[in-house]
Write a protein that holds these residues in place. Sequence first.
Motif, short mmCIF file in Angstrom:
data_model
loop_
_atom_site.label_atom_id
_atom_site.label_comp_id
_atom_site.label_asym_id
_atom_site.label_seq_id
_atom_site.Cartn_x
_atom_site.Cartn_y
_atom_site.Cartn_z
N TRP A 239 -2.87 -6.15 -6.04
CA TRP A 239 -2.22 -4.85 -6.12
C TRP A 239 -0.77 -4.98 -6.58
CZ3 TRP A 239 -2.93 -0.02 -2.72
CH2 TRP A 239 -4.27 0.36 -2.70
N ILE A 240 -0.01 -5.87 -5.94
CA ILE A 240 1.41 -5.93 -6.29
C ILE A 240 1.58 -6.49 -7.70
CG2 ILE A 240 1.93 -8.18 -5.21
CD1 ILE A 240 4.27 -5.06 -5.36
N ALA B 190 3.54 -4.28 -10.43
CA ALA B 190 4.68 -4.82 -11.19
C ALA B 190 4.41 -4.73 -12.69
CB ALA B 190 4.94 -6.27 -10.77
N ASP C 63 0.83 -1.19 0.00
CA ASP C 63 0.00 0.00 0.00
C ASP C 63 0.87 1.26 0.00
OD1 ASP C 63 -2.02 2.02 0.95
OD2 ASP C 63 -3.27 0.22 1.03
N ALA C 64 1.89 1.25 0.86
CA ALA C 64 2.77 2.42 0.95
C ALA C 64 3.53 2.64 -0.36
CB ALA C 64 3.75 2.24 2.11
N LEU C 65 3.97 1.56 -0.99
CA LEU C 65 4.64 1.68 -2.29
C LEU C 65 3.73 2.35 -3.30
CD1 LEU C 65 6.37 -1.72 -3.26
CD2 LEU C 65 7.46 0.50 -2.88
N ARG D 135 -5.98 0.07 -11.13
CA ARG D 135 -7.23 -0.67 -11.31
C ARG D 135 -7.27 -1.39 -12.65
NH1 ARG D 135 -12.29 2.69 -11.73
NH2 ARG D 135 -12.46 1.69 -13.74
N LEU E 97 4.77 -1.16 -13.87
CA LEU E 97 6.16 -0.68 -13.88
C LEU E 97 6.93 -1.29 -15.06
CD1 LEU E 97 6.95 -0.71 -10.04
CD2 LEU E 97 6.52 1.30 -11.50
N LYS F 73 3.71 11.11 -4.42
CA LYS F 73 4.94 11.88 -4.51
C LYS F 73 5.61 11.78 -5.90
CE LYS F 73 9.29 12.72 -2.18
NZ LYS F 73 10.11 12.47 -0.99
N TYR F 74 5.64 10.57 -6.45
CA TYR F 74 6.44 10.40 -7.67
C TYR F 74 5.64 10.44 -8.96
CZ TYR F 74 10.25 9.59 -4.54
OH TYR F 74 11.20 9.77 -3.58
N MET G 254 1.12 4.24 -2.78
CA MET G 254 0.84 5.65 -2.46
C MET G 254 2.02 6.54 -2.87
SD MET G 254 -2.19 5.61 -1.53
CE MET G 254 -2.99 4.03 -1.77
N LEU G 255 3.23 6.04 -2.69
CA LEU G 255 4.40 6.83 -3.10
C LEU G 255 4.45 6.97 -4.62
CD1 LEU G 255 7.19 5.42 -0.77
CD2 LEU G 255 6.45 7.82 -0.90
N LEU G 256 4.18 5.87 -5.31
CA LEU G 256 4.25 5.90 -6.78
C LEU G 256 3.17 6.80 -7.36
CD1 LEU G 256 5.02 2.11 -7.41
CD2 LEU G 256 6.59 4.04 -7.75
N VAL H 144 -4.10 5.84 -9.87
CA VAL H 144 -5.02 4.86 -9.28
C VAL H 144 -5.76 4.11 -10.39
CG1 VAL H 144 -7.05 4.58 -7.81
CG2 VAL H 144 -5.26 6.19 -7.16
N ASP H 145 -6.08 4.82 -11.47
CA ASP H 145 -6.79 4.16 -12.57
C ASP H 145 -5.92 3.09 -13.23
OD1 ASP H 145 -9.29 5.75 -12.71
OD2 ASP H 145 -7.83 7.36 -12.91
#
Lengths: 215, 107
Positions: free
Chosen positions: B73-74, B78, B34-36, B53, B81, B43-44, B38-40, B49-50
């Motif tokens: 999610w992961i 992946a 989750d934290a990854l 999904r 990315l 901040k970055y 939110m950062l992606l 979010v779309d």
Amino acid sequence: MSEASHTHDHDHAPPTDEAGPLSYYQRLELAVRELLIEKGVLTADEVRAGIEDMDGRSPERGALVVARAWSDPDFKERLLADGPAACAELGIDVSPARLAVVENTDDVHNVIVCTLCSCYPRPLLGLPPSWYKSSSYRARAVREPRAVLGEFGTVIPEDVAIRVHDSTAELRYMVLPQRPPGTEELDSDALAELVTRDSMIGVTTALAPTAERHA
Amino acid sequence: MSEPGRGVHDIGGLGGDALDRSEHEHEFWEKRVDALMMLLVGKYEILTVDELRRGIEQLGEGAYEELAYYDRWIASIAANLLEKGVLTSEEIGRKLEEIDERPPVAS
């Protein structure tokens, strides 16, 4: 960034609940995170800080907003007109998504859902409960909301309309529950204790002042 | 639970079983996912979010229904990315092998 790339070996010490062999997806998380850190895309400290932020967001924040709205009509008006601005007055940043606060009245009871995924007003309520993300809630909340509410022990009179709000990635909702009767003497702190997570999702109403309270 | 003409994720209005209302403590690795994300996203601004999904919806019916929430999610993070060229499949493959070779201490 170079500093972080050499400390990644030490960033998985804290609380571990991963007993036994890691699943494929747990290993994938490790791989993706470590690669992002090695490449300098983000840092281990940022991930840690993100988790701390996450742990700091709980329904108590939403309850603070609701209690203020109950005791300050001008604030309530601002909250309903522009949720993010009103939350900012209390030091709560609800970005990046927009926020709409929907008010329960004698005529309308509001419920929130995200039928397509799990969008949720996280800055105000924290992470969503499992049932909110479940296929059953997503499917049924918009089809038979009274039956779903019934599973929470909530019975809304037939002459009160139920309005279900389907959240999106850009727009999140929070329910402003009705202030329970018999709370005229209570201050903001005492009022906030009556405001539960589920009442701000809309699957329950706020607690009565005499009800036993569960943290 | 899906029906013809609907995406696997598009379930609003369909039927379903009684809710399981038990509360769930998030595991630490789930919070990291989750934290990854939110950062992606925040901040970055590497992901939206779309996109998350869309990646989840493209897992297909079997995976969508069988995988746990943060597994999806992961998997989507992946895939996104890779698509954006932030990571390559060789890098992920090598890293997974390296992880497998680590001694089995608490991660």
